[in-house]
Design a protein around this motif. Structure first.
Motif, mmCIF file in Angstrom:
data_model
loop_
_atom_site.group_PDB
_atom_site.id
_atom_site.type_symbol
_atom_site.label_atom_id
_atom_site.label_comp_id
_atom_site.label_asym_id
_atom_site.label_seq_id
_atom_site.Cartn_x
_atom_site.Cartn_y
_atom_site.Cartn_z
ATOM 1 N N GLU A 1 -8.100 -0.476 3.601
ATOM 2 C CA GLU A 1 -6.779 -0.702 3.055
ATOM 3 C C GLU A 1 -5.894 -1.254 4.170
ATOM 4 O O GLU A 1 -6.145 -0.988 5.350
ATOM 5 N N GLN A 2 -4.879 -2.006 3.818
ATOM 6 C CA GLN A 2 -3.963 -2.563 4.807
ATOM 7 C C GLN A 2 -2.577 -1.964 4.651
ATOM 8 O O GLN A 2 -2.216 -1.451 3.592
ATOM 9 N N VAL A 3 -1.818 -2.048 5.741
ATOM 10 C CA VAL A 3 -0.417 -1.658 5.706
ATOM 11 C C VAL A 3 0.401 -2.848 5.201
ATOM 12 O O VAL A 3 0.130 -3.999 5.563
ATOM 13 N N VAL A 4 1.362 -2.569 4.334
ATOM 14 C CA VAL A 4 2.282 -3.598 3.831
ATOM 15 C C VAL A 4 3.711 -3.130 4.107
ATOM 16 O O VAL A 4 3.949 -1.965 4.452
ATOM 17 N N LEU A 5 4.660 -4.032 3.941
ATOM 18 C CA LEU A 5 6.065 -3.690 4.135
ATOM 19 C C LEU A 5 6.720 -3.443 2.786
ATOM 20 O O LEU A 5 6.631 -4.266 1.879
ATOM 21 N N ALA A 6 7.391 -2.313 2.646
ATOM 22 C CA ALA A 6 8.149 -1.988 1.432
ATOM 23 C C ALA A 6 9.635 -2.204 1.703
ATOM 24 O O ALA A 6 10.178 -1.672 2.687
ATOM 25 N N VAL A 7 10.283 -2.990 0.849
ATOM 26 C CA VAL A 7 11.717 -3.266 0.995
ATOM 27 C C VAL A 7 12.391 -3.150 -0.370
ATOM 28 O O VAL A 7 11.752 -3.384 -1.406
ATOM 29 N N PRO A 8 13.667 -2.803 -0.413
ATOM 30 C CA PRO A 8 14.376 -2.805 -1.699
ATOM 31 C C PRO A 8 14.416 -4.226 -2.274
ATOM 32 O O PRO A 8 14.458 -5.208 -1.529
ATOM 33 N N ARG A 9 14.395 -4.330 -3.582
ATOM 34 C CA ARG A 9 14.398 -5.652 -4.214
ATOM 35 C C ARG A 9 15.660 -6.448 -3.856
ATOM 36 O O ARG A 9 15.658 -7.684 -3.871
#
Length: 298
Positions: free
Chosen positions: A163-171
């Motif tokens: 699995e990879q790390v992704v960036l979570a940001v508010p829409r």
């Protein structure tokens, strides 16, 4: 009296015929008759009346048939139970995992295992990685799933899935329209992070940021990655999360791939090196087979 003699007697008693019993046992009639005679001699009593047309049971034979059937059924049940235990299909299994891993492939893996081994009593504990490792070393759990290979001695690991790390940001965030992001571009952002003391994985993600040229400016700190989406949606900043967090997550959050060189969030099945439970070994074997099959289909 041995089990073979008992099985032969029950066959003759049920068929009321040496000829039919011999056919059922795939045995010639003379040896069958000899075994029954030997049994009667050892017991010191007659079990059968032999006539020219059929076999009848004496009173002792009737009692022997009831007992014999029960004994053979118990033997068969014992054989089945012991084989199931030896094959790891009966027993108990205690699994530790974080909430983010439960959001990933673990849930489908557990469902697949339950179909194969429905008699195994399985308990799943949602715990921080450090607590999982402690429970494993204290022998209060059998298997844990964590992101990374533990450094503790006496444990063994198998890669479950990558699995990879992704960036979570508010829409509504200025980065939400991007197709991808580089780690170094996040230096000026507020970050929701995993507590570095909670796991090796949390420290690894922090090190990836340092290697990219910055130490995350911490807005909030949590111990489980699945707690991050709510804080991101509430506007507390951005977060580096495992890609599986994107499953079942609110539409208020956008997930961006990290390019180049995304940090890894690989999941490992961890157990004790000296584990003797066939339930544990069987679970790992079936789990890896299931995951390998799913990978080949994707």
């Amino acid at each position: 009296m041995d089990l073979r003699q008992l099985r032969y007697f029950v066959a003759v008693a049920e068929e009321r015929s040496f000829t039919l019993a011999a056919r059922r046992l795939n045995l010639s009639q003379p040896p069958l008759s000899q075994h029954i005679q030997t049994l009667e001699a050892e017991l010191g009593t007659q079990l059968l009346y032999r006539t020219s047309r059929r076999v009848e049971l004496t009173q002792a034979g009737e009692a022997m048939l009831v007992r014999g059937r029960a004994i053979l059924q118990q033997v068969k049940a014992t054989e089945t139970e012991v084989r199931s235990i030896g094959a790891g299909l009966v027993g108990t299994l205690d699994v530790g995992a974080t909430g983010s891993i439960l959001r990933g492939r673990l849930a489908e893996m557990l469902a697949a295992y339950r179909k194969v081994a429905p008699s195994v009593k399985m308990t799943v504990h949602e715990q921080a990685p450090a607590l999982q490792i402690a429970a494993l070393l204290n022998r209060t759990t059998n298997i844990c799933l964590i992101r990374g290979v533990p450094a503790e001695r006496g444990l063994t690991s198998e890669l479950a899935w990558r699995e990879q790390v992704v960036l979570a940001v508010p829409r509504t965030h200025r980065l939400a329209q991007r197709k991808r992001i580089a780690l170094g571009e996040l230096a000026s952002e507020d970050h929701v992070i995993l507590d570095p003391d909670s796991s090796d994985y949390a420290r690894y993600v922090q090190k990836c940021c340092v290697d990219a040229g910055f130490l995350p400016r911490v807005s909030q700190q949590v111990v489980d990655a699945q707690s991050m989406p709510s804080l991101i949606a509430a506007g507390f900043g951005v977060a580096l999360v495992p890609a599986s967090i994107a499953r079942f997550t609110t539409a208020d959050i956008v997930f961006l791939p990290i390019r180049p060189s995304p940090p890894a969030a690989d999941v490992f099945l961890v157990s004790r090196e000296d584990e003797t439970s066939m339930v544990v070994h069987n679970f790992i074997r079936l789990a890896l087979r299931h995951l390998s099959h799913r990978k080949s289909l994707s």
